[in-house]
Structure formats: C-alpha cells, structure tokens
Design an enzyme around this catalytic site. Structure first.
Site, PDB file in Angstrom:
ATOM      1  N   HIS A  43       1.394   4.029   1.820  1.00 17.22           N
ATOM      2  CA  HIS A  43       1.808   4.883   2.608  1.00 17.22           C
ATOM      3  C   HIS A  43       3.953   4.649   2.481  1.00 17.22           C
ATOM      4  CE1 HIS A  43      -1.729   4.200   5.934  1.00 17.22           C
ATOM      5  NE2 HIS A  43      -1.556   5.033   4.806  1.00 17.22           N
ATOM      6  N   HIS A  83      -7.147  -0.774   5.708  1.00 12.97           N
ATOM      7  CA  HIS A  83      -6.303   0.242   5.963  1.00 12.97           C
ATOM      8  C   HIS A  83      -5.744   1.562   5.509  1.00 12.97           C
ATOM      9  CE1 HIS A  83      -2.048   1.167   8.085  1.00 12.97           C
ATOM     10  NE2 HIS A  83      -2.005   1.169   7.247  1.00 12.97           N
ATOM     11  N   HIS A 124       4.515  -4.757  10.759  1.00 11.30           N
ATOM     12  CA  HIS A 124       4.819  -3.927  11.767  1.00 11.30           C
ATOM     13  C   HIS A 124       5.519  -5.047  13.082  1.00 11.30           C
ATOM     14  CE1 HIS A 124       4.534  -0.135  10.615  1.00 11.30           C
ATOM     15  NE2 HIS A 124       3.676  -0.426   9.908  1.00 11.30           N
ATOM     16  N   ASP A 165      -0.037  -3.759   6.330  1.00 15.32           N
ATOM     17  CA  ASP A 165      -0.548  -3.613   7.451  1.00 15.32           C
ATOM     18  C   ASP A 165      -2.391  -3.998   7.366  1.00 15.32           C
ATOM     19  OD1 ASP A 165       1.413  -2.474   7.860  1.00 15.32           O
ATOM     20  OD2 ASP A 165       1.108   0.130   7.939  1.00 15.32           O
ATOM     21  N   HIS A 212       1.013  -0.653  -0.062  1.00 18.92           N
ATOM     22  CA  HIS A 212      -0.225  -0.102  -0.167  1.00 18.92           C
ATOM     23  C   HIS A 212       1.130   1.306   0.214  1.00 18.92           C
ATOM     24  CE1 HIS A 212       1.111  -0.333   3.956  1.00 18.92           C
ATOM     25  NE2 HIS A 212       0.217   0.966   4.447  1.00 18.92           N
ATOM     26  N   ASP A 223       5.480   4.611   5.461  1.00 17.41           N
ATOM     27  CA  ASP A 223       6.495   3.587   5.653  1.00 17.41           C
ATOM     28  C   ASP A 223       7.010   2.604   5.059  1.00 17.41           C
ATOM     29  OD1 ASP A 223       4.100   3.709   6.304  1.00 17.41           O
ATOM     30  OD2 ASP A 223       4.615   2.239   7.768  1.00 17.41           O
ATOM     31  N   HIS A 224       6.228   2.262   3.710  1.00 20.31           N
ATOM     32  CA  HIS A 224       6.273   1.061   3.186  1.00 20.31           C
ATOM     33  C   HIS A 224       6.991   1.083   1.630  1.00 20.31           C
ATOM     34  CE1 HIS A 224       3.609  -1.435   6.257  1.00 20.31           C
ATOM     35  NE2 HIS A 224       3.640   0.073   5.920  1.00 20.31           N
TER      36      HIS A 224
END
Ligand code: ZN
Ligand code: FE
Length: 255
Positions: A57, A111, A169, A131, A55, A59-60
């Site tokens: 975001h 998410h 995570h 996530d 996805h 942090d990915h």
C-alpha cells in the site's frame, strides 16, 4: 541497545525508526512519505541503511523512490513485483540481518495478500506488523479472506507475551471504542480505553502495545471468549472461533 521511535507521517501513519546505540546507520519501516524521514535524518545526522516494507500500500511505500535516490539503502520487503526498489524479497520463514539483529519474517495475509511481519527476538522482542495487528484491532480485509486474517493473527498471537507491537497506524482510540462495544464487561478494555484517551489528549502515541495486553483487550484475538462471542452473536454467526472473527470484522467495518 536497539531503540525504536515513531516518525508521524500522513494523517495517522507511524514510520518506525530503528537505531542501534549511537550508530549513525539507521533503519525505517514502511516509509509512506520520504519528507519527514529525510527531515529527521538530516537533523540528527543519520544515514538510512535499511528499509523494511510490510506490504504494497502507498501509505507504506510512497517514500521509497526519494529515499532510495538519496541514501541507496538495503530495501527488504515481500515478494511482490508491484513494489519497486526492493533489494531483498523475503517470505514466510525467512530471516534477515538488520542493525546487527536477526529479523524473522512471517507471512500474514489478510489486509493484503503480500503482507509480511518482521519479528526480532530479544529483551523485549519486537514485532513490526504493518496493518495486520493494531492496538485493540486488526487491519481491514482488502485482498485476503477472513480465514487468512484470522490465521495470521493467530500466528502473531503465538509470539512471546512480552513482544512489543509496532503497528503502522494510530487507530487505537477508534479500535477501543469498538472493543468496548464488542466486549462490554471486560474491565481491561475499559481501563485501556481511558488510558488511550489520556494519551491522545496529550498527543502521545499509543504504540507500541504489548502482546499480553492485546490478548486481554483486542476482540479480534478473543474470538473464543464467551462474552465476545455472545455480543458478536447479535451481529452474525458465532458457531466457531472463525465465524466469530468473520462476524466481528464485518461488524467493525460498519461500526
Ligand atoms: Zn495498508
Ligand atoms: Fe496503512
């Protein structure tokens, strides 16, 4: 043999590294940071052939530009124009070839709306779910509705029981603290919490989990369980499985 190892990144992300036997060509999932990936690949003399993205975001995805510049990998991800550098856009029902194996794509909105999961059959089957499904929990609802997330989790729960769950995570300890509150008489949850506490004291990853264990311990997969429902009833509507899920998710946000 496909081996999967975590590259810890940022504060609590895992970038999963997939390697087929001793082949130098490898794959990473959700590189939120290029630095630890490059360091490891340099150290082990590996070449990045493929990147999977679940996805949009940061942090990915934030490691994408540097990794693309350095390795020019094949980059497979959801059909979202906000994600730069994809070479293959995939959606629900698609399959792709990665490391000589078939990876099936499932749309798992909730998410985020673009969220997908990658599943590869095998012994054992492997799931890279970003996530969406965590050990003992599920992702927060940033874009999707509780109905979408509940449906997405049901899709993942229908995979084979021995599927290994590679979530993005290390949230397991906090998730099991909530699971114990939501499902206080569940001995499997108590045992899992103790195991997770030990692992974290030793600084060991608590992932992958396995789907059979999630079905026994993850409150978000247990909305039909009378005990979970009774506890959730103190926090909101529990007249249906969906209502129980919505109540649990909102309760966890405040927990
Ligand atoms: Zn995310
Ligand atoms: Fe994330």
């Amino acid at each position: 043999m496909l081996s999967v190892t975590p590259i810890p990144a940022l504060s609590d992300n895992y970038i999963w590294l997939l390697r087929q036997d001793t082949s130098p060509g490898v794959c990473v999932v959700d590189p939120g940071d290029a630095e630890p990936v490059i360091q490891l690949l340099e150290q082990k003399n590996l070449n990045l052939e493929t990147i999977l993205i679940t996805h949009h975001h940061g942090d990915h995805t934030a490691g994408l530009p540097a990794l693309i510049e350095r390795y020019s990998p094949h980059v497979i991800g959801p059909d979202n124009p906000d994600i730069q550098g994809l070479t293959q856009r995939v959606g629900d029902g698609d399959s792709c070839q990665v490391m000589g194996r078939r990876f099936d794509v499932y749309a798992v909105p909730g998410h985020t709306l673009d969220h997908i999961a990658f599943f590869t059959p095998g012994i054992p089957p492997l799931l890279f779910c970003g996530d969406t499904l965590f050990a003992g929990g599920c992702g927060r609802l940033f874009e999707g509705s509780p109905e979408q997330m509940h449906q997405s989790l049901k899709t993942l729960a229908a995979l084979p029981d021995d599927t290994l769950i590679y979530a993005a995570h290390e949230y397991t300890l906090a998730n099991f603290a909530f699971a114990r509150a939501a499902d206080p008489h569940n001995a499997e949850v108590t045992a899992a919490l103790a195991e997770v506490q030990r692992a974290r004291e030793l600084d060991r990853p608590t992932l992958p989990s396995v789907l059979s264990r999630e079905k026994l311990t993850n409150p978000f997969l247990r909305c039909a369980d009378p005990d979970v429902r009774a506890t959730a009833a103190e926090h909101g509507d529990t007249t249906t499985d969906q209502a129980t899920f919505t109540t649990l998710r909102a309760w966890k946000d405040r927990f």
